[in-house]
Design a protein around this motif. Structure first.
Motif, PDB file in Angstrom:
ATOM      1  N   ARG A   1       0.850  -1.195   0.000  1.00 23.46           N
ATOM      2  CA  ARG A   1       0.000   0.000   0.000  1.00 23.46           C
ATOM      3  C   ARG A   1       0.881   1.239   0.000  1.00 23.46           C
ATOM      4  O   ARG A   1       1.920   1.267   0.676  1.00 23.46           O
ATOM      5  CB  ARG A   1      -0.923   0.003   1.213  1.00 23.46           C
ATOM      6  CG  ARG A   1      -2.011  -1.051   1.137  1.00 23.46           C
ATOM      7  CD  ARG A   1      -3.156  -0.738   2.081  1.00 23.46           C
ATOM      8  NE  ARG A   1      -4.331  -1.514   1.754  1.00 23.46           N
ATOM      9  CZ  ARG A   1      -5.531  -1.292   2.234  1.00 23.46           C
ATOM     10  NH1 ARG A   1      -5.732  -0.296   3.076  1.00 23.46           N
ATOM     11  NH2 ARG A   1      -6.562  -2.042   1.897  1.00 23.46           N
ATOM     12  N   VAL A   2       0.445   2.248  -0.737  1.00 24.75           N
ATOM     13  CA  VAL A   2       1.252   3.461  -0.883  1.00 24.75           C
ATOM     14  C   VAL A   2       0.364   4.684  -0.670  1.00 24.75           C
ATOM     15  O   VAL A   2      -0.865   4.614  -0.738  1.00 24.75           O
ATOM     16  CB  VAL A   2       1.920   3.526  -2.280  1.00 24.75           C
ATOM     17  CG1 VAL A   2       2.778   2.305  -2.533  1.00 24.75           C
ATOM     18  CG2 VAL A   2       0.863   3.674  -3.377  1.00 24.75           C
TER      19      VAL A   2
ATOM     20  N   GLU B   1      -1.746  -1.152  -4.072  1.00 24.33           N
ATOM     21  CA  GLU B   1      -2.827  -0.193  -4.273  1.00 24.33           C
ATOM     22  C   GLU B   1      -2.519   1.110  -3.549  1.00 24.33           C
ATOM     23  O   GLU B   1      -1.656   1.155  -2.664  1.00 24.33           O
ATOM     24  CB  GLU B   1      -4.156  -0.767  -3.777  1.00 24.33           C
ATOM     25  CG  GLU B   1      -4.184  -1.085  -2.295  1.00 24.33           C
ATOM     26  CD  GLU B   1      -5.541  -1.601  -1.852  1.00 24.33           C
ATOM     27  OE1 GLU B   1      -6.550  -1.001  -2.249  1.00 24.33           O
ATOM     28  OE2 GLU B   1      -5.585  -2.599  -1.116  1.00 24.33           O
ATOM     29  N   ILE B   2      -3.223   2.154  -3.959  1.00 25.35           N
ATOM     30  CA  ILE B   2      -3.080   3.464  -3.332  1.00 25.35           C
ATOM     31  C   ILE B   2      -4.022   3.517  -2.136  1.00 25.35           C
ATOM     32  O   ILE B   2      -5.234   3.407  -2.282  1.00 25.35           O
ATOM     33  CB  ILE B   2      -3.401   4.587  -4.334  1.00 25.35           C
ATOM     34  CG1 ILE B   2      -2.414   4.550  -5.507  1.00 25.35           C
ATOM     35  CG2 ILE B   2      -3.367   5.947  -3.645  1.00 25.35           C
ATOM     36  CD1 ILE B   2      -2.735   5.549  -6.607  1.00 25.35           C
ATOM     37  N   GLU B   3      -3.464   3.696  -0.957  1.00 25.65           N
ATOM     38  CA  GLU B   3      -4.273   3.756   0.254  1.00 25.65           C
ATOM     39  C   GLU B   3      -4.803   5.163   0.507  1.00 25.65           C
ATOM     40  O   GLU B   3      -5.909   5.325   1.023  1.00 25.65           O
ATOM     41  CB  GLU B   3      -3.454   3.286   1.456  1.00 25.65           C
ATOM     42  CG  GLU B   3      -4.249   3.264   2.754  1.00 25.65           C
ATOM     43  CD  GLU B   3      -3.428   2.772   3.928  1.00 25.65           C
ATOM     44  OE1 GLU B   3      -4.006   2.498   4.996  1.00 25.65           O
ATOM     45  OE2 GLU B   3      -2.198   2.664   3.785  1.00 25.65           O
ATOM     46  N   HIS B   4      -4.014   6.173   0.141  1.00 26.88           N
ATOM     47  CA  HIS B   4      -4.426   7.549   0.439  1.00 26.88           C
ATOM     48  C   HIS B   4      -3.779   8.491  -0.570  1.00 26.88           C
ATOM     49  O   HIS B   4      -2.672   8.245  -1.053  1.00 26.88           O
ATOM     50  CB  HIS B   4      -4.000   7.928   1.859  1.00 26.88           C
ATOM     51  CG  HIS B   4      -4.425   9.309   2.274  1.00 26.88           C
ATOM     52  ND1 HIS B   4      -5.737   9.635   2.556  1.00 26.88           N
ATOM     53  CD2 HIS B   4      -3.704  10.453   2.441  1.00 26.88           C
ATOM     54  CE1 HIS B   4      -5.808  10.915   2.887  1.00 26.88           C
ATOM     55  NE2 HIS B   4      -4.599  11.428   2.824  1.00 26.88           N
TER      56      HIS B   4
ATOM     57  N   SER C   1       0.237   3.112   5.947  1.00 31.67           N
ATOM     58  CA  SER C   1       1.257   3.013   4.909  1.00 31.67           C
ATOM     59  C   SER C   1       2.311   4.093   5.091  1.00 31.67           C
ATOM     60  O   SER C   1       2.003   5.247   5.396  1.00 31.67           O
ATOM     61  CB  SER C   1       0.617   3.144   3.527  1.00 31.67           C
ATOM     62  OG  SER C   1       1.608   3.143   2.516  1.00 31.67           O
ATOM     63  N   ARG C   2       3.560   3.704   4.889  1.00 33.66           N
ATOM     64  CA  ARG C   2       4.679   4.645   4.975  1.00 33.66           C
ATOM     65  C   ARG C   2       5.512   4.622   3.699  1.00 33.66           C
ATOM     66  O   ARG C   2       6.708   4.874   3.711  1.00 33.66           O
ATOM     67  CB  ARG C   2       5.558   4.301   6.183  1.00 33.66           C
ATOM     68  CG  ARG C   2       4.900   4.644   7.527  1.00 33.66           C
ATOM     69  CD  ARG C   2       4.708   6.147   7.669  1.00 33.66           C
ATOM     70  NE  ARG C   2       4.099   6.523   8.941  1.00 33.66           N
ATOM     71  CZ  ARG C   2       2.804   6.693   9.136  1.00 33.66           C
ATOM     72  NH1 ARG C   2       1.968   6.511   8.107  1.00 33.66           N
ATOM     73  NH2 ARG C   2       2.327   7.047  10.300  1.00 33.66           N
ATOM     74  N   VAL C   3       4.862   4.325   2.589  1.00 31.57           N
ATOM     75  CA  VAL C   3       5.493   4.411   1.268  1.00 31.57           C
ATOM     76  C   VAL C   3       4.873   5.609   0.563  1.00 31.57           C
ATOM     77  O   VAL C   3       3.705   5.572   0.168  1.00 31.57           O
ATOM     78  CB  VAL C   3       5.287   3.126   0.442  1.00 31.57           C
ATOM     79  CG1 VAL C   3       5.936   3.263  -0.932  1.00 31.57           C
ATOM     80  CG2 VAL C   3       5.861   1.929   1.181  1.00 31.57           C
TER      81      VAL C   3
END
Length: 888
Positions: free
Chosen positions: A174-175, A204-207, A236-238
């Protein structure tokens, strides 16, 4: 030394005068000199106040100066306009350039919203527009809508695939996407490309963190800080930075560093539009970006053309912009230089009589095919067609270093210390160069908000379970928990290569509700006996199952007291053959003994009784009659061996049956239960109730809250069967194996596993740890500790059923016994017939009449009498032998 410095200063001043003179008054200079040169006006619409605009302006000036100095009959005059980031200003400048300056081409526009408006104006006026921007997703009718638009950029799709490959290589599921709103809603096309590329690799894009436009905010620091605060609740921290302006980028990383968003287990990935600004950042900004990965378009910096451009760029840039610390040209400068080169090559292809033909000029631009400073310049469908080779850079210290290359469709290549790339085994799935991760982390970042002592992992534990050997809340206030799942969790922590602070929180609701609490981020994980189901995997992630699962039916054992149980050790075919061989042996013994053995003499009924008694008593080795014949002894020895084996087999089989017969279920057919609508029991907090109702179509279902309640429910006829998952069935039968039995699990499920939030890297870590515990035998030891059978239970007794012994088990014995008896009978009969023949010859001689010789019936009767009565029965003769033990 002073003279050298003075000379350099004079040279720079002279170069500036020549540049300004050639750019702004080319026509007047040629008129003074008396030599006429054809002049082509070119408009440049750029943001001259930004670092990118300064680089582009300097590069354009260098390209024009080099051309003007080398051309004898042609000059280029360039007009610059500062669009100030406003698309309307860019469109107005294009109108002025076309009408007022009669420009032959327009270049610039770093944003697509600017380039689109200018392309409309240029297409109507048939003026080629060389844009430094393009939509991320090219509309299919772009060449028809803007026929004079020339996109001097590569497609962003390959860059998005490169970023997606990075997330797959390091399992970042997650990014968070960060980009600056450009007042027109942002670049949704680039965001769509990234989302599609991430989906292809399982991420997937979390935010989406949308920063406000820098020009519209009064306090950028507070505005950025307010937006970054929203990320504290995101796991998420990406962080993938799609695009942002130079000033906003400085605030973004400074505030992110202060808030702890640039550090251990965080990852920052920068796209090309951001990475190209790295050369422009000062030391403090670079320091706050340390460990970030950036994507840059590849270009060769070892060619002679680049070295010549590089030297001129540094000189002119230092002179025109002394306030800038960094003098290195970025990719934007190279692209601007190549744009002028493209225009020049197109002009040189035109004939003198068609110099005003703009369509031919445009066709010459599109037919360009040369290697520029930024790479291969070749067009297709209005844009550059060459798939770019991308550089992967890593921000380290005060600068950045190149660690790898990425080629579309091929993978990552390693870069050596000299910056030259070489193929690494045909492309790799991971970065091969050494990466300095944020926070100087020695392992690969998890890309997730990992638990800490200040903020431990919040783990939900089932507080109300039917089988407490899996999970049991011993003392909530003292944080004491017990059970197989809890101990397995502690064993997994020993295998992990990092510390994992945690807190258990008991939950007394249903398992589905507990899973939903992980889905809505109330809990970070679940440690317990949670079954892996398809609908649950859509909300959360499960680890590798640590035990199998399937639906099993538990029923009481019915009593099978039968008066004919003693007949079941043998099949009816075996009993028939045993009776036949018994009768046959009885006949043989009588036949061999009735002539010589006084105990087998007398009336026929006495002989039959003696023979029957002798044979049946031999079954128990209790026969008392004396045997006279050796052949009888042979028959008897073989028969007693058969009797010994049959007795042993019968005893063993009957003993087993008397034990196993109690383990036969009272109910074996699910359809019978359903048709009779008999009540059944299950755990009401699990999914089994819904499964029984919706899938197996049971209507009469009763909830049983504890494993200890099932015996009472069965005894009170409240339920006739219980449906349990396979792990619970094993636990239940380990204590009640003599009262209940289960059928083979028919309906399989995914097993039991631990639960984590979607995208959590701990899911994969726990799965690997569970596999390792399974491979080294620790998991089996835990199962034996918690689910061991009681002393009264035997797995073999519950799993095996003794069957009746068939004829196949004894046919060889029966053949041997029958063959032995038959052979002895034949030997005795042959000997007896020989004696009869000798007797007839001795007593009859030749006195017999022909009628007597030919009387077959008379002879047969005589032989039968002789066989039955023996020699002692012949009239007028005394026996030739006495009934002794050695008669034969």
């Amino acid at each position: 030394m002073a003279l050298v410095i003075c000379f350099q200063v004079l040279c720079h001043l002279f170069l500036l005068l020549v540049t300004s003179f050639s750019l702004f008054i080319p026509c007047e200079a040629e008129a003074i000199s008396g030599n006429y040169k054809q002049v082509t006006n070119i408009g440049a619409i750029i943001d001259v106040s930004s670092r990118i605009g300064k680089e582009e302006k300097t590069a354009v000036e260098i390209a024009v100066l080099m051309f003007n100095n080398g051309s004898k009959d042609h000059n280029i005059s360039t007009y610059f306009h500062d669009h100030q980031g406003n698309p309307l200003h860019a469109a107005q400048a294009a109108e002025n350039f076309i009408k007022g300056k009669q420009v032959k081409a327009i270049l610039g526009m770093e944003r697509w919203e600017q380039a689109a408006l200018v392309a409309d104006i240029g297409s109507r006026a048939q003026v080629p527009v060389l844009s430094f921007a393009a939509p991320a997703i090219i509309p299919p009718l772009t060449p028809s809508r803007w026929p004079f638009l020339v996109r001097m950029v590569y497609n962003d799709s390959e860059q998005m695939r490169c970023i997606a490959e990075l997330t797959r290589a390091y399992n970042w599921r997650r990014v968070v996407v960060v980009y600056e709103d450009n007042t027109y809603g942002g670049d949704s096309g680039k965001l769509a490309l990234l989302s599609q590329a991430l989906q292809e690799v399982g991420s997937e894009i979390e935010h989406r963190l949308v920063l406000p436009p820098f020009a519209l905010i009064s306090d950028p620091k507070e505005a950025v800080k307010e937006e970054l605060t929203k990320l504290q609740e995101i796991k998420s921290r990406v962080f993938i930075v799609l695009q942002t302006s130079f000033p906003l980028m400085t605030h973004l990383f400074r505030e992110a560093k202060n808030m702890g968003l640039v550090g251990k287990d965080t990852v920052w990935i920068l796209t090309d539009t951001v990475t190209s600004l790295l050369d422009s950042f000062n030391t403090s900004v670079i320091y706050s970006m340390e460990g970030a990965l950036g994507i840059k378009s590849y270009y060769s910096d070892s060619s002679s053309a680049y070295k010549s451009f590089h030297a001129q760029f540094r000189q002119i840039f230092r002179s025109e912009y002394p306030e800038e610390d960094n003098l290195e040209p970025g990719f934007y400068a190279l692209r601007a230089y190549d744009s002028i080169s493209t225009i020049i090559n197109a002009m040189e292809k035109m004939s003198s009589n068609s110099s005003s033909n703009q369509k031919e000029f445009l066709n010459n631009i599109f037919s360009s095919n040369f290697t520029g400073l930024s790479g291969q310049i070749r067009f297709k469908a209005g844009g550059l067609m060459h798939s770019p080779k991308l550089r992967i850079v890593n921000v380290v210290g005060k600068k950045y270093k190149e660690i790898d290359f990425w080629l579309p469709g091929y993978g990552f290549w390693e870069s050596n210390e000299e910056g030259e790339e070489h193929q690494n085994g045909g492309g790799s799935m991971q970065l091969q160069g050494h990466v300095n991760w944020p926070g100087n982390l020695k392992r690969i970042p998890k890309g997730w908000a990992m638990p800490s002592n200040a903020k431990p992992l919040k783990i939900g534990v089932p507080g109300r379970t039917s089988f407490q050997r899996f999970v049991r809340v011993v003392n909530e206030s003292e944080n004491r928990y017990d059970g197989f799942c809890i101990e397995l969790f502690h064993e997994v922590l020993k295998v992990l290569d990092y510390n994992l602070p945690y807190n258990f929180v008991p939950y007394n609701g249903t398992y589905d509700d507990l899973v939903n609490h992980v889905y809505n981020k109330t809990y970070d994980a679940i440690v317990g006996d949670v079954t892996i189901l398809a609908d649950r995997t859509e909300k959360v992630e499960f680890t590798q199952p640590y035990t199998e699962s399937g639906l099993s039916m538990i029923v009481p054992i019915k009593s099978e007291e039968s008066p004919w149980m003693f007949t079941k050790p043998f099949t009816w075919q075996t009993w028939v053959v045993i009776g036949a061989i018994l009768i046959y042996t009885m006949f043989i013994v009588w036949f061999l003994e009735h002539q010589s053995n006084p105990e087998f003499r007398g009336p026929l009924k006495n002989q039959i009784g003696t023979a029957v008694l002798f044979t049946f008593s031999s079954l128990f080795f209790a026969h008392g009659e004396k045997i006279y014949g050796n052949l009888t002894r042979v028959v008897l020895v073989v028969w007693l061996c058969v009797v010994l084996i049959l007795n042993s087999s019968y005893t063993a089989s009957l003993t087993s049956m008397l034990t196993i017969q109690r383990l036969r279920p009272n109910v074996t057919d699910i359809d019978w239960l359903r048709s009779k609508n008999l009540p059944i029991g299950c755990d009401g907090d699990s999914f089994v109730r819904d499964y029984l109702n919706k899938v197996l179509k049971f209507n009469n279902i009763k909830n049983v809250t504890s494993e200890y309640d099932y015996p009472g429910e069965f005894q009170g006829r409240q339920i006739y069967a219980a449906f349990l998952e396979l792990p619970y069935q094993k636990v239940f039968l380990s204590h009640y194996c003599k009262q209940y039995v289960s059928n083979t699990p028919t309906y399989q499920f995914g097993g039991l596993g631990f639960v984590f939030q979607k995208g959590s890297p701990m899911t994969g870590d726990f799965s690997k740890a569970i596999l390792r515990l399974s491979e080294n035998g620790e998991l089996v030891k835990l199962e034996n500790k918690w689910f061991a059978l009681s002393q009264d239970c035997s797995s073999s007794a519950t799993d095996n059923e003794t069957e009746s012994l068939s004829l196949k088990s004894f046919w060889s014995l029966f053949v041997i016994s029958g063959a032995t008896s038959t052979i002895c009978f034949l030997l005795f009969l042959i000997r007896l017939l020989n004696k009869y023949c000798d007797y007839e010859k001795a007593n009859q001689g030749g006195n017999a009449t022909p009628s007597e010789k030919n009387s077959v019936w008379r002879k047969a009767v005589a032989v039968a009498r002789y066989i039955y009565h023996g020699e002692t029965a012949i009239t007028g003769n005394s026996p030739s032998f006495s009934p002794s033990s050695n008669f034969h």
